[in-house]
Design a protein around this motif. Structure first.
Motif, PDB file in Angstrom:
ATOM      1  N   ARG A 162      13.402  -3.332 -20.898  1.00  0.00           N
ATOM      2  CA  ARG A 162      14.108  -3.315 -19.605  1.00  0.00           C
ATOM      3  C   ARG A 162      13.512  -4.285 -18.605  1.00  0.00           C
ATOM      4  NH1 ARG A 162      11.628   1.304 -21.065  1.00  0.00           N
ATOM      5  NH2 ARG A 162       9.914   2.125 -19.800  1.00  0.00           N
ATOM      6  N   TYR A 163      12.446  -4.958 -19.007  1.00  0.00           N
ATOM      7  CA  TYR A 163      11.804  -5.968 -18.156  1.00  0.00           C
ATOM      8  C   TYR A 163      11.934  -7.352 -18.804  1.00  0.00           C
ATOM      9  CZ  TYR A 163       9.702  -1.876 -15.968  1.00  0.00           C
ATOM     10  OH  TYR A 163       9.514  -0.673 -15.315  1.00  0.00           O
ATOM     11  N   SER A 164      12.961  -7.530 -19.654  1.00  0.00           N
ATOM     12  CA  SER A 164      12.942  -8.717 -20.504  1.00  0.00           C
ATOM     13  C   SER A 164      14.028  -9.745 -20.207  1.00  0.00           C
ATOM     14  CB  SER A 164      13.053  -8.300 -21.978  1.00  0.00           C
ATOM     15  OG  SER A 164      14.310  -7.720 -22.241  1.00  0.00           O
ATOM     16  N   VAL A 165      14.829  -9.546 -19.165  1.00  0.00           N
ATOM     17  CA  VAL A 165      15.916 -10.512 -18.925  1.00  0.00           C
ATOM     18  C   VAL A 165      15.367 -11.914 -18.671  1.00  0.00           C
ATOM     19  CG1 VAL A 165      16.064  -9.938 -16.462  1.00  0.00           C
ATOM     20  CG2 VAL A 165      18.009 -10.987 -17.576  1.00  0.00           C
ATOM     21  N   ASP A 166      14.122 -11.987 -18.204  1.00  0.00           N
ATOM     22  CA  ASP A 166      13.513 -13.280 -17.901  1.00  0.00           C
ATOM     23  C   ASP A 166      12.705 -13.822 -19.075  1.00  0.00           C
ATOM     24  OD1 ASP A 166      12.013 -11.021 -17.397  1.00  0.00           O
ATOM     25  OD2 ASP A 166      10.768 -11.956 -15.887  1.00  0.00           O
ATOM     26  N   SER A 167      12.769 -13.160 -20.221  1.00  0.00           N
ATOM     27  CA  SER A 167      12.142 -13.677 -21.441  1.00  0.00           C
ATOM     28  C   SER A 167      13.220 -14.402 -22.249  1.00  0.00           C
ATOM     29  CB  SER A 167      11.580 -12.515 -22.267  1.00  0.00           C
ATOM     30  OG  SER A 167      12.662 -11.778 -22.846  1.00  0.00           O
ATOM     31  N   ALA A 168      12.948 -14.627 -23.535  1.00  0.00           N
ATOM     32  CA  ALA A 168      13.960 -15.249 -24.399  1.00  0.00           C
ATOM     33  C   ALA A 168      15.228 -14.401 -24.486  1.00  0.00           C
ATOM     34  CB  ALA A 168      13.393 -15.492 -25.792  1.00  0.00           C
ATOM     35  N   ILE A 169      15.135 -13.135 -24.095  1.00  0.00           N
ATOM     36  CA  ILE A 169      16.345 -12.290 -24.038  1.00  0.00           C
ATOM     37  C   ILE A 169      17.392 -12.928 -23.118  1.00  0.00           C
ATOM     38  CG2 ILE A 169      17.192 -10.044 -23.151  1.00  0.00           C
ATOM     39  CD1 ILE A 169      15.997  -9.817 -25.958  1.00  0.00           C
ATOM     40  N   GLY A 170      16.957 -13.768 -22.201  1.00  0.00           N
ATOM     41  CA  GLY A 170      17.899 -14.466 -21.319  1.00  0.00           C
ATOM     42  C   GLY A 170      18.520 -15.708 -21.945  1.00  0.00           C
ATOM     43  N   LEU A 171      18.381 -15.881 -23.262  1.00  0.00           N
ATOM     44  CA  LEU A 171      18.885 -17.116 -23.898  1.00  0.00           C
ATOM     45  C   LEU A 171      20.384 -17.325 -23.654  1.00  0.00           C
ATOM     46  CD1 LEU A 171      17.932 -19.471 -25.780  1.00  0.00           C
ATOM     47  CD2 LEU A 171      18.816 -18.103 -27.698  1.00  0.00           C
ATOM     48  N   SER A 172      21.167 -16.262 -23.726  1.00  0.00           N
ATOM     49  CA  SER A 172      22.621 -16.423 -23.511  1.00  0.00           C
ATOM     50  C   SER A 172      22.867 -16.931 -22.092  1.00  0.00           C
ATOM     51  CB  SER A 172      23.360 -15.105 -23.752  1.00  0.00           C
ATOM     52  OG  SER A 172      22.781 -14.060 -22.991  1.00  0.00           O
TER      53      SER A 172
END
Ligand code: F6P
Length: 547
Positions: free
Chosen positions: A268-278
């Motif tokens: 839940r703290y990952s939108v600014d990691s590679a999870i934000g690739l899209s």
């Protein structure tokens, strides 16, 4: 041994102080302290925050800061930022703040240079999305990719979904995104409708790469793709975001097309990691960089501002004030921005998966309510739905109003002279005013209202709100808003004494669903033997499915 915050003198002082403040109406608080609307305010980065419409006095705020000090908020914050294992039940750091450190920062955690690691992945994401956006990366038939489909759930979905909608004006390369999360096949089927496999790229996003929904949807998406383009097309149409290289390889995605993150990044703290690739594929690496800078701006403020002027700290403490002393269960989040239509849903995971806990770090039961229930919808839609309860209902639900100076879109008003955005914002200001100050029976009677209607029309007021204003929904401002809430969650968690970074409570439901599934699908499976309710429900379902 975890601290029981209710045993501290700071807590006892607040308890006694509550008896003085609780009966005082916001009308009196403003009359007694006319400057509070100018002075009970904060600036953090681009955010202007007015907390004067809360049922607090200056003394309340002093006592809340004392409470934070008694709970060790500053020490815990510093420990988190240093990369200590503040996620105690999983023995991990919670280092989402490292995801937005500038490249020249230094932070070594568990012997690893995390800044170098973060920027190496950011560079790879940048190179990949540059190729997608320029058309250099092409699908198996040689066509440009025009749609990325992110397959993920929870933290591997909600952040990108929310930010994609919020930053729609920054989509500048002809790439659209769709998001598939639910195990309900309606989700994948409806999202694939109208897509051409030749121009579609799937991003399978899963921290663990073991989540049932994501792997099931990804497998179905892969079948859809290979049915049209053949097995060899997978390499050009599937990439992965995960912490788990082996599972990515086992799924059949080339690990050269995998973007890494680390176990110290909570989902839940990952939108600014590679999870934000899209998101990066749609808005580009510069805008994504501004998003990260926004987070970092608030991280610095959280790290450096004294608690007395520290926005996440004070807002988190106000959250504790209502939930622990006023028995308020929930907090409404009301963005006056249609583009932030998924912000409340995003915050629900961030806040409720983090602080919905019943035991402290040492396993002892908490002695305060935890985990405010977050909910909300954008204004002005909410005004025509649930605001009635906010204004005249019997429950206290503090609300966060979020508004912007500049619109992302604007249109003239009916007579052509004004701005629709001005109407939107006048509604925000009116709502916070009415919630706080209401309208008395005398005022209503003085307008000539029939006496029997007066009680129905009384607006009690005294309903608290925070107003957060920012220049515009930009990538940076969005990052600032998210970080503002991330750190509030942390502050509340420290006061409650809980681990805000684990989520054991979601596991049992997952395993029991796996145990129950064969009973639903296999006609030869023995009759279910659970409790009489679940047995009957399963039998009902099997009957309807002809099994
Ligand atoms: O079930 C809860 C959860 O573990 C969340 O914390 C997480 O964001 C989500 O599932 C998805 O997990 P993953 O990214 O590992 O697929």
């Amino acid at each position: 041994m975890s601290l029981d915050i209710t045993g501290t003198s700071a807590w006892q002082e607040l308890r006694a102080h509550y008896d003085l403040v609780a009966p005082t109406h916001l009308r009196e608080l403003f009359a007694d302290d006319p400057e509070r609307g100018r002075e009970l305010t904060l600036t953090a980065g681009d955010l202007y925050i007015d907390y004067s419409k809360h049922r607090v006095s200056r003394e309340t705020m002093r006592l809340l800061v004392e409470l934070a000090r008694a709970a060790g908020v500053e020490e815990r914050r510093d420990a988190m930022l240093r990369g200590e294992h503040v996620n105690s039940s999983e023995d991990r750091a919670a280092l989402h703040t490292a995801l937005r450190l500038p490249a020249d920062a230094q932070l070594t955690v568990d012997g690893q240079d995390v800044v170098a690691d973060v920027h190496a992945v950011l560079a790879r994401m940048g190179e990949f999305t540059d190729r997608l956006r320029s058309g250099d990366w092409r699908g198996a038939t040689g066509e440009r990719i025009t749609t990325v489909v992110n397959i993920g759930i929870g933290g591997s979905d909600l952040g990108p979904v929310m930010a994609y909608r919020a930053l729609r004006h920054y989509a500048d390369a002809g790439i659209a995104a769709r998001f598939v999360s639910n195990i309900d096949p309606a989700d994948l089927v409806s999202k694939l409708a109208g897509l051409d496999p030749a121009t579609t790229l799937f991003i399978v996003a899963s921290k663990t790469f073991s989540t049932l929904e994501t792997l099931t949807n990804a497998t179905a998406a892969r079948r859809w793709l290979t049915a049209a383009l053949g097995e060899d097309a997978v390499a050009k149409h599937f990439v992965a975001v995960s912490t788990h290289e082996q599972r990515v390889a086992d799924f059949g995605i080339d690990t050269a097309n995998m973007f890494e993150f680390w176990d110290w990044v909570g989902g839940r703290y990952s939108v600014d990691s590679a999870i934000g690739l899209s998101l990066m594929a749609v808005v580009g690496r510069e805008a994504f960089g501004e998003f990260l800078t926004g987070f970092h701006t608030i991280d610095l403020h959280f790290a450096e501002a004294p608690l007395e002027r520290n926005a996440p700290a004070l807002l988190g403490l106000i959250g504790v004030w209502y939930s622990s002393f006023f028995d308020a269960d929930s907090r409404a989040v009301l963005p006056y921005s249609n583009d932030l239509g998924r912000f409340a849903a995003y915050l629900q995971q961030l806040t409720m998966e983090s602080n919905g806990k019943s035991v402290r770090c040492d396993g002892s039961p908490v002695s305060t309510p935890t985990g405010e229930i977050f909910w909300g919808e954008p204004g002005t839609n909410g005004q025509h739905a649930f605001y009635q309860l906010l204004h005249q209902g019997t429950r206290l639900s503090p609300a966060d109003f979020i508004g912007f100076a500049e619109p992302t879109d604007d249109l003239p008003t009916r007579d052509g002279t004004g701005s629709m955005h001005d109407i939107l914002m006048s509604n925000l200001f009116a709502q916070t005013k009415v919630l706080a100050f209401g309208k008395t029976a005398e005022e209503i009677a003085a307008e000539g209202t029939a006496p029997e209607l007066v009680p129905h029309k009384v607006m009690p007021g005294n309903r608290p709100s925070t107003t957060i204003l920012a220049p515009k929904v930009t990538p940076s401002v969005l990052g600032q808003l998210i970080a503002l809430y991330e750190h509030q969650v942390f502050v509340e968690g420290v006061v409650f004494g809980i681990d805000s970074f684990d989520q054991w409570g979601v596991e049992l439901g997952k395993t029991q669903a796996l145990e129950l599934e064969p009973l639903l699908t296999d006609a030869q499976a023995p009759a279910p033997q659970a409790d009489s309710s679940t047995d009957t429900l399963v039998r009902w379902y099997r009957g309807r499915r002809g099994r």
